[in-house]
Design a protein around this motif. Structure first.
Motif, PDB file in Angstrom:
ATOM      1  N   ASP A  50       0.771  -1.342   0.156  1.00 30.65           N
ATOM      2  CA  ASP A  50      -0.018   0.033  -0.139  1.00 30.65           C
ATOM      3  C   ASP A  50       0.704   1.198  -0.141  1.00 30.65           C
ATOM      4  OD1 ASP A  50      -2.257   1.363  -0.008  1.00 30.65           O
ATOM      5  OD2 ASP A  50      -3.133   0.717   1.956  1.00 30.65           O
ATOM      6  N   GLU A  51       0.354   2.428  -0.440  1.00 30.39           N
ATOM      7  CA  GLU A  51       1.020   3.627  -0.793  1.00 30.39           C
ATOM      8  C   GLU A  51       2.195   3.528  -1.546  1.00 30.39           C
ATOM      9  OE1 GLU A  51      -0.388   6.345  -0.031  1.00 30.39           O
ATOM     10  OE2 GLU A  51      -2.022   5.810   1.287  1.00 30.39           O
ATOM     11  N   ALA A  52       2.286   2.562  -2.364  1.00 28.49           N
ATOM     12  CA  ALA A  52       3.527   2.113  -3.317  1.00 28.49           C
ATOM     13  C   ALA A  52       3.894   3.251  -4.105  1.00 28.49           C
ATOM     14  CB  ALA A  52       3.272   0.980  -4.399  1.00 28.49           C
ATOM     15  N   GLN A  53       3.319   4.545  -4.110  1.00 22.53           N
ATOM     16  CA  GLN A  53       4.026   5.534  -4.876  1.00 22.53           C
ATOM     17  C   GLN A  53       4.950   6.217  -4.140  1.00 22.53           C
ATOM     18  OE1 GLN A  53       0.951   5.634  -3.409  1.00 22.53           O
ATOM     19  NE2 GLN A  53       1.429   7.596  -1.814  1.00 22.53           N
ATOM     20  N   ASP A  54       5.241   5.768  -2.778  1.00 21.30           N
ATOM     21  CA  ASP A  54       6.174   6.557  -2.208  1.00 21.30           C
ATOM     22  C   ASP A  54       7.581   5.533  -2.262  1.00 21.30           C
ATOM     23  OD1 ASP A  54       4.739   8.605  -1.257  1.00 21.30           O
ATOM     24  OD2 ASP A  54       4.026   7.394   0.587  1.00 21.30           O
ATOM     25  N   LEU A  55       7.561   4.518  -2.973  1.00 27.72           N
ATOM     26  CA  LEU A  55       8.614   3.641  -3.023  1.00 27.72           C
ATOM     27  C   LEU A  55       9.859   4.068  -3.952  1.00 27.72           C
ATOM     28  CD1 LEU A  55       6.995  -0.045  -3.410  1.00 27.72           C
ATOM     29  CD2 LEU A  55       8.137   0.714  -1.447  1.00 27.72           C
ATOM     30  N   SER A  56      11.066   3.971  -3.496  1.00 29.29           N
ATOM     31  CA  SER A  56      12.217   4.381  -4.297  1.00 29.29           C
ATOM     32  C   SER A  56      12.246   3.342  -5.501  1.00 29.29           C
ATOM     33  CB  SER A  56      13.548   4.498  -3.655  1.00 29.29           C
ATOM     34  OG  SER A  56      13.857   3.182  -3.144  1.00 29.29           O
ATOM     35  N   ILE A  57      13.040   4.002  -6.484  1.00 26.55           N
ATOM     36  CA  ILE A  57      13.348   3.069  -7.613  1.00 26.55           C
ATOM     37  C   ILE A  57      14.191   1.725  -7.268  1.00 26.55           C
ATOM     38  CG2 ILE A  57      14.647   2.952  -9.694  1.00 26.55           C
ATOM     39  CD1 ILE A  57      12.361   4.761 -10.151  1.00 26.55           C
ATOM     40  N   SER A  58      14.749   2.129  -6.306  1.00 28.26           N
ATOM     41  CA  SER A  58      15.889   0.732  -5.931  1.00 28.26           C
ATOM     42  C   SER A  58      14.750  -0.039  -5.014  1.00 28.26           C
ATOM     43  CB  SER A  58      16.996   1.116  -5.054  1.00 28.26           C
ATOM     44  OG  SER A  58      16.535   1.872  -3.813  1.00 28.26           O
ATOM     45  N   ALA A  59      14.008   0.517  -4.294  1.00 31.16           N
ATOM     46  CA  ALA A  59      12.892  -0.697  -3.632  1.00 31.16           C
ATOM     47  C   ALA A  59      12.145  -1.381  -4.658  1.00 31.16           C
ATOM     48  CB  ALA A  59      11.951   0.351  -2.866  1.00 31.16           C
ATOM     49  N   MET A  60      11.636  -0.653  -5.470  1.00 23.92           N
ATOM     50  CA  MET A  60      10.554  -1.103  -6.443  1.00 23.92           C
ATOM     51  C   MET A  60      11.392  -2.264  -7.422  1.00 23.92           C
ATOM     52  SD  MET A  60       7.426  -0.890  -7.343  1.00 23.92           S
ATOM     53  CE  MET A  60       6.854   0.853  -7.242  1.00 23.92           C
ATOM     54  N   GLU A  61      12.720  -2.147  -7.585  1.00 20.10           N
ATOM     55  CA  GLU A  61      13.455  -2.918  -8.417  1.00 20.10           C
ATOM     56  C   GLU A  61      13.617  -4.333  -7.487  1.00 20.10           C
ATOM     57  OE1 GLU A  61      15.594  -3.784 -11.361  1.00 20.10           O
ATOM     58  OE2 GLU A  61      13.749  -2.828 -11.896  1.00 20.10           O
ATOM     59  N   GLU A  62      13.595  -4.007  -6.214  1.00 20.17           N
ATOM     60  CA  GLU A  62      13.836  -5.019  -5.212  1.00 20.17           C
ATOM     61  C   GLU A  62      12.747  -5.927  -5.225  1.00 20.17           C
ATOM     62  OE1 GLU A  62      16.419  -7.248  -3.377  1.00 20.17           O
ATOM     63  OE2 GLU A  62      17.016  -5.041  -3.037  1.00 20.17           O
ATOM     64  N   LEU A  63      11.680  -5.563  -5.282  1.00 17.51           N
ATOM     65  CA  LEU A  63      10.267  -6.058  -5.448  1.00 17.51           C
ATOM     66  C   LEU A  63      10.313  -7.085  -6.854  1.00 17.51           C
ATOM     67  CD1 LEU A  63       7.581  -3.520  -4.410  1.00 17.51           C
ATOM     68  CD2 LEU A  63       8.421  -5.634  -3.016  1.00 17.51           C
ATOM     69  N   ARG A  64      10.686  -6.423  -7.850  1.00 16.27           N
ATOM     70  CA  ARG A  64      10.642  -7.120  -9.199  1.00 16.27           C
ATOM     71  C   ARG A  64      11.599  -8.300  -9.001  1.00 16.27           C
ATOM     72  NH1 ARG A  64      14.036  -8.047 -13.193  1.00 16.27           N
ATOM     73  NH2 ARG A  64      15.717  -6.491 -12.389  1.00 16.27           N
ATOM     74  N   LEU A  65      12.935  -8.046  -8.099  1.00 18.36           N
ATOM     75  CA  LEU A  65      13.738  -9.344  -8.111  1.00 18.36           C
ATOM     76  C   LEU A  65      13.053 -10.522  -7.372  1.00 18.36           C
ATOM     77  CD1 LEU A  65      16.977  -7.384  -7.432  1.00 18.36           C
ATOM     78  CD2 LEU A  65      16.263  -8.617  -9.651  1.00 18.36           C
ATOM     79  N   LEU A  66      12.272 -10.271  -6.100  1.00 17.97           N
ATOM     80  CA  LEU A  66      11.493 -11.063  -5.476  1.00 17.97           C
ATOM     81  C   LEU A  66      10.578 -11.863  -6.358  1.00 17.97           C
ATOM     82  CD1 LEU A  66      10.627  -9.099  -2.205  1.00 17.97           C
ATOM     83  CD2 LEU A  66      12.524 -10.929  -2.515  1.00 17.97           C
ATOM     84  N   THR A  67       9.969 -11.267  -7.395  1.00 18.12           N
ATOM     85  CA  THR A  67       9.063 -12.131  -8.289  1.00 18.12           C
ATOM     86  C   THR A  67       9.915 -12.968  -9.166  1.00 18.12           C
ATOM     87  OG1 THR A  67       9.109 -10.406 -10.115  1.00 18.12           O
ATOM     88  CG2 THR A  67       7.628 -10.272  -8.441  1.00 18.12           C
ATOM     89  N   ASN A  68      11.338 -12.978  -9.113  1.00 18.99           N
ATOM     90  CA  ASN A  68      12.138 -13.761  -9.994  1.00 18.99           C
ATOM     91  C   ASN A  68      12.326 -15.296  -8.949  1.00 18.99           C
ATOM     92  OD1 ASN A  68      12.609 -12.245 -12.084  1.00 18.99           O
ATOM     93  ND2 ASN A  68      14.499 -11.409 -11.221  1.00 18.99           N
ATOM     94  N   ILE A  69      11.760 -15.434  -8.003  1.00 21.45           N
ATOM     95  CA  ILE A  69      11.964 -16.450  -7.163  1.00 21.45           C
ATOM     96  C   ILE A  69      10.961 -17.411  -7.747  1.00 21.45           C
ATOM     97  CG2 ILE A  69      11.809 -17.634  -4.950  1.00 21.45           C
ATOM     98  CD1 ILE A  69      12.558 -15.113  -3.727  1.00 21.45           C
ATOM     99  N   GLN A  70      11.267 -18.601  -8.439  1.00 30.74           N
ATOM    100  CA  GLN A  70      10.343 -19.431  -9.168  1.00 30.74           C
ATOM    101  C   GLN A  70      10.883 -20.885  -8.931  1.00 30.74           C
ATOM    102  OE1 GLN A  70      10.245 -18.500 -13.379  1.00 30.74           O
ATOM    103  NE2 GLN A  70       9.913 -16.263 -12.852  1.00 30.74           N
ATOM    104  N   VAL A  71       9.769 -21.727  -9.051  1.00 31.68           N
ATOM    105  CA  VAL A  71      10.010 -23.106  -9.415  1.00 31.68           C
ATOM    106  C   VAL A  71       9.270 -23.715 -10.713  1.00 31.68           C
ATOM    107  CG1 VAL A  71       9.548 -25.460  -8.223  1.00 31.68           C
ATOM    108  CG2 VAL A  71      10.349 -23.614  -6.768  1.00 31.68           C
ATOM    109  N   GLY A  72      10.214 -24.287 -11.410  1.00 32.67           N
ATOM    110  CA  GLY A  72       9.839 -24.742 -12.779  1.00 32.67           C
ATOM    111  C   GLY A  72       8.884 -23.694 -13.577  1.00 32.67           C
TER     112      GLY A  72
END
Length: 281
Positions: free
Chosen positions: A130-152
């Protein structure tokens, strides 16, 4: 106060979000459908934007309650200008992962182990920011990297981003091109249309047992829309003041003149939209 005078079970027009009063107006229903679609996709980001008070947090509250009986673990994170490292610690804490005295590599490993365990248990993970408009560019990139955690090839974490309209500008900025490409659904919550205000107000009153006291002059609803811009929180503020005025004066009917009084007070406090009343209103 006024709920006692009018025999209501609770205060129907509180300003804090409460999904028990959820009213599915057209924009809300559309956003909810987008979120349901994204959940079925079980991947990427979904973005919900809207002005303050349009119901984003209420929408999430309803969603999380609906998920209570499903195999989905949802964590809600409210951001206030977090940088990447702080964001990662907040995500870990939200999912019950210890982060004290742990470096970033170890923390990522702990989160990965947890997500893999949930995957084996046929459980999905959902992070609501929530209130994601306040995230820094680096924090948003960190979220993207978390979505790289995958299985198959199956992502183990799905992320919902909620924020004010500035969030769209952030996502569309060149440094976040990769995040933008992973948005599987996006919706913007508008305020209520003029013909939805009466149904919204009556719905909230019926939830708390309203049976016609006070009687409400239907001519007030276009005025409430005009001076609230259709924003639910502003509608609640106007109606709360109207009911308070009625109870203080021990009256059992709410009229156009009452709206005039309340709007004048709110505009003096810079809490109502629109210009002054015209003679025709």
């Amino acid at each position: 106060m006024y709920e006692l005078f009018y025999g209501l079970r609770a205060e129907p027009f509180r300003l804090s979000p409460d999904h028990r009063f959820c009213f599915e107006h057209s924009a809300y229903a559309k956003a909810r459908a987008y979120m349901a679609y994204a959940l079925r996709r079980a991947e990427g980001f979904v973005m919900i934007t809207g002005r303050p008070g349009t119901g984003k947090t209420t929408l999430i509250g309803e969603l999380v309650e609906d998920l209570a009986h499903e195999s989905i673990t949802a964590a809600n994170l409210v951001c206030t200008q977090l940088q990447a490292d702080d964001l990662l610690k907040s995500v870990a804490y939200s999912f019950g992962v210890g982060s004290f005295g742990v470096d970033k590599a170890e923390l990522l490993q702990r989160i990965t182990v947890l997500l893999n365990r949930w995957h084996r248990e046929k459980r999905r993970a959902l992070l609501v920011v929530d209130e994601a408009q306040d995230l820094s560019i680096s924090a948003m990139e960190e979220l993207r990297l978390l979505t790289n955690i995958q299985v198959g090839g199956q992502p183990l974490l799905q992320i919902f981003l909620l924020g004010q309209p500035e969030l769209r500008d952030l996502i569309l900025s060149p440094p976040l091109e990769q995040v933008h490409q992973r948005i599987v659904a996006a919706s913007h919550l508008e305020g209520l249309a003029a013909d939805e205000v009466e149904a919204y107000v009556v719905h909230r009153l019926q939830v708390v047992g309203w049976s016609g006291d006070p009687a409400i002059d239907r001519r007030i609803f276009p005025l409430i829309h005009k001076f609230s811009d259709g924003v639910p929180r502003r509608i609640n503020l106007i109606c709360s003041r109207l009911f308070l005025l009625g109870s203080v004066e021990e009256r059992h009917a709410i009229s156009v003149e009452d709206v005039r009084v309340v709007i004048a007070e709110l505009q003096a406090e810079s809490l109502a939209a629109g210009s002054a009343f015209s003679d025709e209103e």
